[in-house]
Design a protein around this motif. Sequence first.
Motif, PDB file in Angstrom:
ATOM      1  N   ASN A   1       0.791  -1.289  -0.108  1.00 49.83           N
ATOM      2  CA  ASN A   1      -0.056   0.068   0.127  1.00 49.83           C
ATOM      3  C   ASN A   1       1.005   1.240   0.010  1.00 49.83           C
ATOM      4  O   ASN A   1       1.057   1.918   1.023  1.00 49.83           O
ATOM      5  CB  ASN A   1      -0.905   0.109   1.279  1.00 49.83           C
ATOM      6  CG  ASN A   1      -1.975   0.998   1.124  1.00 49.83           C
ATOM      7  OD1 ASN A   1      -2.532   1.212   0.007  1.00 49.83           O
ATOM      8  ND2 ASN A   1      -2.288   1.650   2.239  1.00 49.83           N
TER       9      ASN A   1
ATOM     10  N   ARG B   1      -6.968  -3.352  -2.694  1.00 50.09           N
ATOM     11  CA  ARG B   1      -7.596  -2.165  -1.940  1.00 50.09           C
ATOM     12  C   ARG B   1      -8.576  -2.311  -1.096  1.00 50.09           C
ATOM     13  O   ARG B   1      -8.673  -1.850   0.170  1.00 50.09           O
ATOM     14  CB  ARG B   1      -7.259  -0.999  -2.575  1.00 50.09           C
ATOM     15  CG  ARG B   1      -5.989  -0.748  -3.020  1.00 50.09           C
ATOM     16  CD  ARG B   1      -5.953   0.596  -4.180  1.00 50.09           C
ATOM     17  NE  ARG B   1      -4.618   0.906  -4.556  1.00 50.09           N
ATOM     18  CZ  ARG B   1      -3.364   1.200  -3.797  1.00 50.09           C
ATOM     19  NH1 ARG B   1      -3.548   1.328  -2.751  1.00 50.09           N
ATOM     20  NH2 ARG B   1      -2.288   1.334  -4.483  1.00 50.09           N
ATOM     21  N   THR B   2      -9.692  -2.862  -1.750  1.00 50.40           N
ATOM     22  CA  THR B   2     -10.835  -3.054  -1.073  1.00 50.40           C
ATOM     23  C   THR B   2     -10.793  -3.918   0.128  1.00 50.40           C
ATOM     24  O   THR B   2     -11.296  -3.741   1.295  1.00 50.40           O
ATOM     25  CB  THR B   2     -12.123  -3.679  -2.050  1.00 50.40           C
ATOM     26  OG1 THR B   2     -12.205  -2.725  -3.277  1.00 50.40           O
ATOM     27  CG2 THR B   2     -13.331  -3.974  -1.527  1.00 50.40           C
TER      28      THR B   2
ATOM     29  N   LEU C   1      -8.291  -4.608   1.773  1.00 50.77           N
ATOM     30  CA  LEU C   1      -7.359  -3.655   2.806  1.00 50.77           C
ATOM     31  C   LEU C   1      -8.468  -2.654   3.567  1.00 50.77           C
ATOM     32  O   LEU C   1      -8.242  -2.698   4.821  1.00 50.77           O
ATOM     33  CB  LEU C   1      -6.259  -3.117   2.243  1.00 50.77           C
ATOM     34  CG  LEU C   1      -4.791  -3.705   2.505  1.00 50.77           C
ATOM     35  CD1 LEU C   1      -3.767  -2.611   1.997  1.00 50.77           C
ATOM     36  CD2 LEU C   1      -4.693  -4.331   3.718  1.00 50.77           C
ATOM     37  N   ALA C   2      -9.188  -2.185   2.752  1.00 47.36           N
ATOM     38  CA  ALA C   2     -10.333  -1.188   3.492  1.00 47.36           C
ATOM     39  C   ALA C   2     -10.992  -2.069   4.462  1.00 47.36           C
ATOM     40  O   ALA C   2     -11.397  -1.380   5.402  1.00 47.36           O
ATOM     41  CB  ALA C   2     -11.056  -0.528   2.323  1.00 47.36           C
ATOM     42  N   LYS C   3     -11.270  -3.317   4.090  1.00 51.78           N
ATOM     43  CA  LYS C   3     -12.230  -3.887   5.164  1.00 51.78           C
ATOM     44  C   LYS C   3     -11.397  -4.327   6.265  1.00 51.78           C
ATOM     45  O   LYS C   3     -12.065  -4.528   7.424  1.00 51.78           O
ATOM     46  CB  LYS C   3     -12.962  -5.011   4.420  1.00 51.78           C
ATOM     47  CG  LYS C   3     -14.021  -4.482   3.536  1.00 51.78           C
ATOM     48  CD  LYS C   3     -14.547  -5.498   2.503  1.00 51.78           C
ATOM     49  CE  LYS C   3     -15.499  -5.344   1.432  1.00 51.78           C
ATOM     50  NZ  LYS C   3     -16.072  -6.426   0.765  1.00 51.78           N
TER      51      LYS C   3
ATOM     52  N   VAL D   1      -8.488  -2.917   7.905  1.00 50.14           N
ATOM     53  CA  VAL D   1      -7.890  -2.349   8.585  1.00 50.14           C
ATOM     54  C   VAL D   1      -8.757  -1.741   9.922  1.00 50.14           C
ATOM     55  O   VAL D   1      -8.358  -1.931  11.000  1.00 50.14           O
ATOM     56  CB  VAL D   1      -7.244  -0.809   7.674  1.00 50.14           C
ATOM     57  CG1 VAL D   1      -7.093   0.353   8.667  1.00 50.14           C
ATOM     58  CG2 VAL D   1      -6.229  -1.172   6.796  1.00 50.14           C
TER      59      VAL D   1
ATOM     60  N   ARG E   1      -7.254  -2.425  13.599  1.00 47.35           N
ATOM     61  CA  ARG E   1      -7.041  -1.395  14.300  1.00 47.35           C
ATOM     62  C   ARG E   1      -7.874  -1.780  15.672  1.00 47.35           C
ATOM     63  O   ARG E   1      -7.292  -1.376  16.842  1.00 47.35           O
ATOM     64  CB  ARG E   1      -8.003   0.040  13.927  1.00 47.35           C
ATOM     65  CG  ARG E   1      -7.257   0.630  12.883  1.00 47.35           C
ATOM     66  CD  ARG E   1      -7.789   2.032  12.657  1.00 47.35           C
ATOM     67  NE  ARG E   1      -7.526   2.591  11.367  1.00 47.35           N
ATOM     68  CZ  ARG E   1      -6.655   3.642  11.026  1.00 47.35           C
ATOM     69  NH1 ARG E   1      -5.892   3.849  12.340  1.00 47.35           N
ATOM     70  NH2 ARG E   1      -6.220   4.001  10.244  1.00 47.35           N
TER      71      ARG E   1
END
Length: 156
Positions: free
Chosen positions: A56, A111-112, A114-116, A118, A122
């Motif tokens: 990323n 990327r999709t 990863l977006a889900k 992260v 966290r």
Amino acid sequence: MKASGTPDFETTILVRDTCLCLHAQRAARALARQFDVALKPVGITSGQFSLLMSLNRPAPPKLGSVAALLAMDRTTLTANLKPLERRGLVKTANDPADGRARLLQLTPAGRTVLAKAVPIWRHLHAEIEMALSDPDHLRSELNLISRFDVEGGGVG
């Protein structure tokens, strides 16, 4: 009768209780299992999350630099990339500036994912950090160990 040169049981206990490598491996496995379970709904493992996150970047990195970042040899990294490539999360291409080098890139699907992933990362990461007395110190010490030069016999 104990064979000559065989460590005694006290040495076994000493290694069990003090070996930094053993304790680091146990902790790494326990952390990986927790993140594997948490990331299962998005279909990736903790190792795949780290690999996707390492890609990323604003510009596609070379395979060698990703291998160095993840402390993997190039062969292992290539093997770990294959399932992500089959799923369409990562693509590789020859570097136009150096035909011998391969560039790695997240795809839109990567990327999709990863977006889900992260927010899951966290949340679990914050829980684990709250359980630690000094996570910044632990991180610092782990980074020091990761720079340990076996050939040179010291930290550098």
